[in-house]
Design a protein around this motif. Structure first.
Motif, PDB file in Angstrom:
ATOM      1  N   ARG A  69       0.768  -1.160   0.018  1.00 16.84           N
ATOM      2  CA  ARG A  69       0.010   0.006  -0.009  1.00 16.84           C
ATOM      3  C   ARG A  69       0.821   1.039   0.175  1.00 16.84           C
ATOM      4  N   LEU A  70       0.664   2.271  -0.960  1.00 13.07           N
ATOM      5  CA  LEU A  70       1.535   3.278  -1.144  1.00 13.07           C
ATOM      6  C   LEU A  70       0.445   4.532  -1.196  1.00 13.07           C
ATOM      7  N   GLN A  71       1.033   5.604  -0.292  1.00 17.52           N
ATOM      8  CA  GLN A  71       0.355   7.037  -0.484  1.00 17.52           C
ATOM      9  C   GLN A  71       1.518   7.992  -0.587  1.00 17.52           C
ATOM     10  N   LEU A  76       2.537  13.669  -6.622  1.00 12.33           N
ATOM     11  CA  LEU A  76       3.064  12.554  -7.188  1.00 12.33           C
ATOM     12  C   LEU A  76       2.182  11.518  -7.258  1.00 12.33           C
ATOM     13  N   ARG A  77       1.723  10.894  -8.440  1.00 14.49           N
ATOM     14  CA  ARG A  77       0.906   9.443  -8.639  1.00 14.49           C
ATOM     15  C   ARG A  77       1.619   8.393  -7.644  1.00 14.49           C
ATOM     16  N   ALA A  78       0.859   7.513  -7.293  1.00 14.46           N
ATOM     17  CA  ALA A  78       1.191   6.560  -6.552  1.00 14.46           C
ATOM     18  C   ALA A  78       2.136   5.445  -7.500  1.00 14.46           C
ATOM     19  N   MET A  79       1.644   5.156  -8.970  1.00 13.62           N
ATOM     20  CA  MET A  79       2.469   4.433  -9.756  1.00 13.62           C
ATOM     21  C   MET A  79       3.725   5.102 -10.159  1.00 13.62           C
ATOM     22  N   LEU A  82       6.001   4.292  -7.020  1.00 12.69           N
ATOM     23  CA  LEU A  82       6.489   2.736  -6.972  1.00 12.69           C
ATOM     24  C   LEU A  82       7.653   2.720  -7.842  1.00 12.69           C
ATOM     25  N   ARG A  83       7.428   3.341  -9.111  1.00 14.03           N
ATOM     26  CA  ARG A  83       8.608   3.300 -10.270  1.00 14.03           C
ATOM     27  C   ARG A  83       9.974   3.755  -9.542  1.00 14.03           C
TER      28      ARG A  83
END
Length: 126
Positions: A69-71, A76-79, A82-83
């Motif tokens: 789970r990432l916020q 900044l978009r979560a995707m 993650l990148r």
């Protein structure tokens, strides 16, 4: 095969993304992954200034999935978060690999730090 010797079949779905209420939150479900990737990636992501929250779980040992789970903050978009986290993790792993290879090479040549310091008459405490 013993009672505790269970082999889980690998999943064919390697990544599933469940978007949150906004673009800066999502749950990423990694197939065929466990605590090894989960803890390392969480550690990297939580250190970033653009991460508001990051946590992971492995629902069950027999289920070959890891949920992350990432916020993120600052639009900044979560995707993208993650990148960036995966890129940072890859860079850290490459750095560790190169340091390990260099230390192993020194050891094989007989020039490890313990031998060098004993030649100088000093010893390092660990």
């Amino acid at each position: 095969m013993s009672v505790n010797d269970h082999r889980t079949e690998p999943t064919t779905e390697l990544l599933n993304v469940q978007l949150g209420a906004t673009e800066n939150s999502a749950t990423f479900i990694f197939g065929n992954e466990d605590h090894t990737l989960g803890n390392a990636l969480r550690h990297i992501l939580i250190q970033r200034n653009d991460t508001d929250f990051c946590g992971y779980s492995v629902p069950h040992p027999y289920e070959p999935k890891m949920h992350l789970r990432l916020q993120t903050t600052n639009g900044l978009r979560a995707m993208e978060g993650l990148r960036r986290g995966l890129t940072d993790l890859e860079e850290s792993a490459n750095l560790l690999d190169s340091h390990f290879a260099a230390a192993l090479d020194r050891f094989r040549r007989g020039g490890d730090a313990a031998k060098e310091s004993s030649k100088k008459g000093t010893t390092k405490k660990r």
